[in-house]
Design an enzyme around this catalytic site. Structure first.
Site, PDB file in Angstrom:
ATOM      1  N   CYS A  95      -2.393   7.942   4.698  1.00 11.53           N
ATOM      2  CA  CYS A  95      -2.567   7.317   3.632  1.00 11.53           C
ATOM      3  C   CYS A  95      -3.684   8.071   2.926  1.00 11.53           C
ATOM      4  O   CYS A  95      -3.828   8.045   1.672  1.00 11.53           O
ATOM      5  CB  CYS A  95      -2.623   5.894   3.307  1.00 11.53           C
ATOM      6  SG  CYS A  95      -1.924   4.971   4.582  1.00 11.53           S
ATOM      7  N   GLU A 147       0.899  -1.209  -0.110  1.00 12.78           N
ATOM      8  CA  GLU A 147       0.046  -0.079  -0.132  1.00 12.78           C
ATOM      9  C   GLU A 147       0.845   1.217   0.040  1.00 12.78           C
ATOM     10  O   GLU A 147       1.756   1.301   0.836  1.00 12.78           O
ATOM     11  CB  GLU A 147      -1.080  -0.129   1.468  1.00 12.78           C
ATOM     12  CG  GLU A 147      -2.044   1.006   1.188  1.00 12.78           C
ATOM     13  CD  GLU A 147      -1.732   1.980   2.099  1.00 12.78           C
ATOM     14  OE1 GLU A 147      -2.069   1.789   3.499  1.00 12.78           O
ATOM     15  OE2 GLU A 147      -1.459   3.137   1.863  1.00 12.78           O
TER      16      GLU A 147
END
Lengths: 530, 530
Positions: free
Chosen positions: B302, B265
């Protein structure tokens, strides 16, 4: 329907202008008409952009419309009648009955995916309800569905001109997922490919699917395949073929600006373990059945039993003798292409010259120009464990028998294996303990494990896994046969705090598709709850 | 519990002998004791082989035993009490309340996976019954379950010292799947990592899990990470961090003799689309909430809203003014590490110097050595569309407002976006048509789409997707948060014609785990059928 040698791009078709494929009947060595001039870069770009243009509309077709499209493809393939069968026989050298069986399997597979689309389990609907009163923080409504990844490039296999080709499992599962498909037709059977491609084209027209939902390209050599995988419209690749081919495409896919997954089914020698109890009980019939499986379709199956492992002894000698007798009585069959035949012959020479390998028996050399000669080889487990080259696949009707000094060595052989599509145990009740021990190893090595059967013959159903750890495939978490094959071409999307009006149909509160769902972590069957 | 600076390898612990990590309190710039000498190649090999040795036993633990292990890890983490909170605050500069909240989330996540393991949906049991009378060929019994892929290497993230670190989502989902885990602890919070690692170690001991089910390694630089991914015992990788780091590990994984999947990720700017109706209705509150989301945790998420897109006009000016006012009132917070702070500062300089970007407002520079200064920038849609550099993430409390001339240009901006973890729509009833049009694009760009919310704050539940197309992640078909994260570490195996005695527990005819199954293609709920 006649074969024209055309590229099929969306609803159009025309002759390419690049180097041509010149198909050959492997049973006679004679050219088959017409030739297939290759696709140009412009053709590839055209097919891929049309696929991307079709994507938004196609991915939101209703479940029934998409299922009906798959059913109609099956009907259109059947409507091709004997012209398809004859062309496929001529291009592959495979017997008519085999091609007819494969057509049945191909159409059955399309209809299975139609039923899978209708049932909607693949959408994997998940709903986590809003919890407005939760402390310390409220939770909003969250829903998940699977959506298709985008246009998929499919590379047909040489050895299944129908079931792993233009309308084969990759195409059927990608279309079922909602992905437009661009097929690179295998150069060994372009006429068969065109006929099936035209059936899909007709079905797309009948079902009013968007132009570009399907295209079929031909091309000599590897240029077209590389361009297809590199094209930015393509979002995933399905491939069945050699390890070298699969790895080459994987490498291109990984080097793209946006890398994409390649689902490559590559190579497997499908080890078969003969346990002492089973060999004591039925050595002869195991030997006979082994050779029948080995020789089926000239041994040109991904699941061909290329390796049999057993424990040295009198019972095992009976098995070996039965297998040798059966091979000796076997006639070589026509192989699919001159190249495959040449590679087989080289493989046989390699093993025949190998100091650790003994040739036990050979069948008759067939009479056609590209027919193989079936071979049975043997080696000791110690030699097998010492040389990885003995795990290299020979594509065709050749198999290696490994003789172990005892069950412990059998376990060592299992542990030494590379990834496989299948592994097989022949066992009796008193082999249970050994089978359990081998199973623990084989589960980490293979995608499918069989008891008292032969790996050739892959059932198209929900529980099938035609996959396995590398180098059997490029992604052990997937299957290329069976209803779970659809998952390769799907990705999850979460919808958070959506008004019902904006939610996709499959996620709306009223559940208009009547889908089973995971509701707050509990499986909910449509209709079971008030 | 005190922090010792040890590597944790299985049930042992000892100081490494390589270059040491020297942790720093980013809020004071002062060294924290002890140092963490790095793991040697021998330590890495030891952790990985122990993990492989543990695999066969761990993967066949009962559902209850494995779930209980996960529950016990949560209990042991809670038992660390204030020592964990204090250490994490000291190592990250994050406020105590945030760390406490993150501990709750981490333990809740472990308990969610315990419940997931118990429910057994992840096993995806499929049974296709034998059809002995089927023509032309009988069908034998075929069953499928999911099995774990093998030992998993986990790379913790800097920005979630608990929830995306040693006992974070990757570890929880891998352990739930039945995979032993080797964690490479993030060098920014080694003491926090060790404490949590010792909690897992204790839980493994209490629950009599095999030695090697968990190890925790430390090491300065990238050497240890590379060696871990290259180790042949490791079968999959979970990573959260930068695109450069994720791609470097992916490249190593692909070049192995047996390539393995890397679930990385990486980066996302999380576009937020403000639709005209919503802006007309509540421009001020949207502006205020935007800055609150942007500034949370010094913007080190994120899912930070790094890009806001709207249509030029009076209403939009009200939104901008509200956001500027809010940013101006904002104090800069301590960033996680000096490196992250330096990268943020460079990013701000890059944008401040960019001809197409205008700085709208800045907050106060914080007073700690590594505190950031929040920034709000703006650019025209035309400039955004002309320069891909404007899509580059600045990790921290900086965001870019894109002004479009109309909704058509908004659609162009959506189409131009790279893959994202999230995309957000702020809408009112009269924005529905525009929202539908944007949604069709955004579904192909993001893993999660939100309405009238902010992307920070990722609910750990069944429907969550924390993933998305490249470069947001390396595999858009997966999520790293929520119960579906377990799927990354599973692969299907088919059992054909097995005697019941040899079938794995989960597949036995009597269904002793009482699992829901797909029986001949129909979803069957345990207990619903006779």
């Amino acid at each position: 329907m006649t074969v024209s040698g055309h590229q099929l791009i969306g609803q159009t078709s025309y002759r390419g202008d690049q180097a041509a494929i010149e198909p050959v009947n492997p049973a006679t060595g004679k050219r088959l008409e017409p030739d297939f001039p290759g696709a140009s870069e412009r053709d590839i770009e055209q097919a891929c952009s049309l696929a991307l243009e079709a994507f938004d509309e196609y991915r939101e077709t209703s479940l029934e419309a998409r299922a009906s499209f798959l059913d109609t493809i099956a009907t259109e393939i059947e409507a091709l009648g004997s012209s398809l069968i004859e062309r496929a026989v001529a291009e592959t050298g495979l017997p008519k009955s085999r091609i007819e069986g494969e057509r049945g399997r191909t159409c059955g597979q399309l209809r299975l995916f139609a039923s899978v689309v209708r049932a909607g389990e693949w959408l994997d609907i998940r709903v986590d309800s809003a919890l407005p009163d939760r402390k310390p923080m409220a939770r909003v409504d969250l829903r998940q569905r699977q959506i298709p990844v985008g246009p998929v490039a499919v590379f047909g296999a040489s050895n299944f001109p129908l079931a792993f080709s233009v309308a084969g499992g990759d195409t059927a599962s990608a279309l079922a997922a909602g992905c437009p498909v661009v097929v690179k037709g295998h150069s060994a059977h372009p006429g068969t490919s065109e006929l099936v491609g035209r059936a899909i084209q007709q079905a797309a027209k009948t079902c009013q699917m968007p132009n570009g939902v399907f295209s079929l390209l031909f091309g000599a050599g590897n240029v077209i395949g590389k361009a297809l995988v590199a094209n930015s419209c393509i979002q995933a690749v399905g491939f069945t073929g050699s390890q070298r081919g699969g790895m080459a495409l994987t490498s291109i896919a990984q080097q793209r600006r946006v890398p994409i997954p390649v689902f490559a089914e590559m190579s497997s020698i499908n080890p078969v373990f003969l346990m002492p109890g089973a060999v004591a009980a039925r050595a002869s019939s195991i030997g006979k059945d082994y050779v029948a499986s080995l020789n089926m379709g000239a041994g040109q199956f991904c699941t061909n039993p290329g390796l049999v492992i057993g424990c040295r002894g009198e019972d095992f000698d009976v098995f070996k003798q039965a297998a040798m007798d059966a091979v000796t009585r076997t006639d070589g069959q026509t192989m699919l292409t001159p190249d495959i035949h040449a590679a087989y012959t080289q493989g046989i020479e390699r093993w025949s010259d190998h100091a650790a390998i003994k040739c036990l028996a050979s069948g008759s050399q067939g009479t056609t120009p590209n027919s193989c000669q079936p071979h049975l080889f043997a080696a000791s487990a110690a030699d097998f464990l010492a040389d990885e080259a003995l795990q290299r696949e020979i594509f065709g009707a050749a198999s290696l028998i490994i003789e172990c000094e005892g069950v412990e060595e059998m376990q060592h052989v299992a542990s030494s294996l590379e990834g496989q599509l299948t592994a097989t145990l022949h066992m009796d009740d008193d082999d249970l303990e050994l089978a359990q021990s081998l199973l623990a190893t084989l589960e980490t090595k293979a995608g499918r494990i069989l008891v008292n059967g032969w790996p050739t013959g892959v059932e198209v159903c929900h529980a099938m896994v035609h996959g396995g750890p590398f180098p059997a495939t490029s992604d052990s978490r997937t299957t290329s046969v069976g209803s779970a094959a659809i998952r390769r071409f799907l990705r999850p999307v979460c919808y958070q705090n959506f008004p019902d009006a904006l939610l996709p149909h499959a996620l709306k509160e009223a559940n208009p598709y009547k889908l089973n769902r995971l509701l707050d972590g509990e499986r909910e069957i449509w209709g079971d709850k008030p």
